[in-house]
Design a protein around this motif. Structure first.
Motif, mmCIF file in Angstrom:
data_model
loop_
_atom_site.group_PDB
_atom_site.id
_atom_site.type_symbol
_atom_site.label_atom_id
_atom_site.label_comp_id
_atom_site.label_asym_id
_atom_site.label_seq_id
_atom_site.Cartn_x
_atom_site.Cartn_y
_atom_site.Cartn_z
ATOM 1 N N VAL A 144 81.773 -58.806 25.288
ATOM 2 C CA VAL A 144 81.418 -57.831 26.316
ATOM 3 C C VAL A 144 79.908 -57.629 26.290
ATOM 4 C CG1 VAL A 144 81.678 -55.443 27.099
ATOM 5 C CG2 VAL A 144 83.642 -56.670 26.164
ATOM 6 N N PRO A 145 79.211 -57.857 27.411
ATOM 7 C CA PRO A 145 77.762 -57.629 27.449
ATOM 8 C C PRO A 145 77.418 -56.194 27.076
ATOM 9 C CG PRO A 145 78.508 -58.797 29.412
ATOM 10 C CD PRO A 145 79.734 -58.350 28.694
ATOM 11 N N GLU A 146 76.247 -55.986 26.518
ATOM 12 C CA GLU A 146 75.849 -54.651 26.062
ATOM 13 C C GLU A 146 75.966 -53.608 27.164
ATOM 14 O OE1 GLU A 146 72.018 -52.339 24.055
ATOM 15 O OE2 GLU A 146 71.940 -54.498 24.450
ATOM 16 N N GLY A 147 75.565 -53.949 28.378
ATOM 17 C CA GLY A 147 75.609 -52.982 29.471
ATOM 18 C C GLY A 147 76.996 -52.639 29.959
ATOM 19 N N GLU A 148 78.026 -53.338 29.441
ATOM 20 C CA GLU A 148 79.397 -53.069 29.871
ATOM 21 C C GLU A 148 80.264 -52.526 28.745
ATOM 22 O OE1 GLU A 148 81.010 -56.522 31.761
ATOM 23 O OE2 GLU A 148 79.331 -56.725 33.166
#
Length: 421
Positions: free
Chosen positions: A274-278
């Motif tokens: 999961v990308p950091e922003g999500e």
């Protein structure tokens, strides 16, 4: 500072602490009636709290604040009364432990007793209402929004205040109930994120020799208690449920819970990168519920089922605010169009939609830095604040998102939390 409102007198610290931490005595006060003044200990009715009224139903209230003007109100959802309290300008975040509201700002954290709370004994609960009181500012608190500065978490016996440098002080809840912030006792060590009271202990994350945060449990005297050695990289966000305390981690969530007197710690991984922003960081849920929600970036919402230990990503499109009551209830999502949308969590299908309730949605478009509206959810209703419209909507989420009531206000409720739970 003055407080205005038609509520009853203050609660006794000693009796409140005794009742909240040691359980119930025999006998019951008649629900909905004011308790007699100062009965002898041998005749104390079951659930008695001096100076408070015990009621037959939850005494829900909303604490509202406008950071720009400092206007602050307590909206009684039972009587509909609006209680004006001392102004608090510059509030950057508003949190609660179910009774006390914490108004975070650059000059510290102000504590307001909203005078409504629930004592849950598992097989039954007691509901109370008492005077609204301003307790002043917590000593030693400072710094910006909650999450970047001071964290405040509480239960029936203690309130834990974790500072930006990782120090944590523990206040006796009985002192707060008596209207006194008291002198905190320092918890050993430094802590990543909030220290969370749970199951008569203090749950937290402390750095190991390599600097990685790991699960840690302390008793109320500050002594370490054994817990499995589990890491939580880049911790952000926390929540307390009936099944344990949850901490958000880079790869999912860490669940710490008590099982027959022994503490366990386990990861609930996303199951995919999961990308950091999500990542899930700002958890919201119904008090006592075991289903958590959190933004998954700008176009989806995470739903974490603690019972099943599963994450579900619901593709909602742009989401301004989200929450759910769990237990088969819909996922509620406020979209930038100002309408409230309901989604079936299992299928991801939209099952209900309101007309646009907010004509101007803060936190979106050119006003992206303004506090976003929030959704507070209890056992039957949801509450949505409309700052520009100077109102709060009460939503029956199990009846097609029907607007049950609208509360008009004399201020802009940019920040909102529900108490009495």
């Amino acid at each position: 500072m003055p407080v205005r409102g038609n509520v009853t007198a203050r609660a006794s610290a000693f009796l409140a602490l005794t009742l909240l931490t040691t359980g119930c005595a025999d006998g019951r006060n008649t629900a909905g009636s004011a308790p007699p003044a100062g009965p002898p200990a041998s005749a104390t009715p079951h659930g008695y709290v001096e100076g408070a009224q015990e009621k037959a139903e939850q005494q829900s209230r909303l604490l509202l604040n406008d950071p720009r003007t400092g206007d602050t109100r307590v909206l009684d959802l039972i009587t509909g009364e609006r209680h004006e309290v001392s102004r608090t300008p510059g509030t950057t975040a508003l949190t609660t432990d179910g009774r006390f509201g914490h108004l975070h700002g650059a000059d510290g954290t102000r504590v307001l007793d909203t005078g409504a709370w629930t004592v849950d004994h598992g097989d039954h609960a007691h509901y109370y209402r008492a005077a609204i009181r301003d307790l002043g500012r917590l000593p030693g608190t400072s710094g910006g929004p909650e999450g970047a500065g001071t964290h405040v978490r509480g239960d029936a016996a203690v309130t834990a205040v974790t500072h930006a440098d990782g120090r944590a002080g523990i206040h006796r809840r009985a002192d707060l109930e008596a209207g006194d912030l008291g002198t905190p006792r320092l918890l050993p060590g430094t802590h990543a994120g909030a220290v969370v009271p749970y199951a008569e202990h203090l749950l937290t994350l402390t750095a190991d020799a390599e600097g990685a945060p790991r699960a840690a449990v302390y008793d109320r005297e500050g002594e370490r208690v054994p817990v499995p050695d589990v890491r939580c990289e880049e911790p952000r966000g926390d929540a307390v449920t009936r099944r344990g305390a949850v901490f958000g981690c880079a790869d999912g969530a860490l669940l710490i819970r008590a099982d027959d007197g022994t503490f366990t710690a386990e990861k609930i991984p996303y199951g995919t990168r999961v990308p950091e922003g999500e990542r899930a960081a700002d958890f919201r849920h119904r008090a006592g519920g075991d289903t958590l929600t959190a933004p998954a970036g700008e176009r989806a919402v995470w739903v974490l089922d603690i019972t099943e230990r599963t994450w579900t990503r619901v593709e909602t499109g742009p989401a301004v605010a989200a929450n759910t009551a769990g237990e088969g209830s819909p996922l509620l999502v406020l979209r930038p169009d100002g309408a409230l949308h309901g989604y079936d969590i299992a299928t991801g299908e939209r099952v209900a939609r309101t007309k646009p309730l907010l004509q101007d949605v803060p936190g979106t478009g050119p006003d992206a830095t303004a506090p976003r509206p929030v959704l507070e959810v209890d056992r039957s209703r949801a509450y949505l604040n409309d700052p520009a419209g100077r109102r709060v909507y009460e939503i029956d989420y199990n009846d097609g998102l029907r607007v049950a009531r609208t509360f008009d206000l004399d201020m802009e409720p940019a920040l909102m939390v529900e108490t009495g739970r």
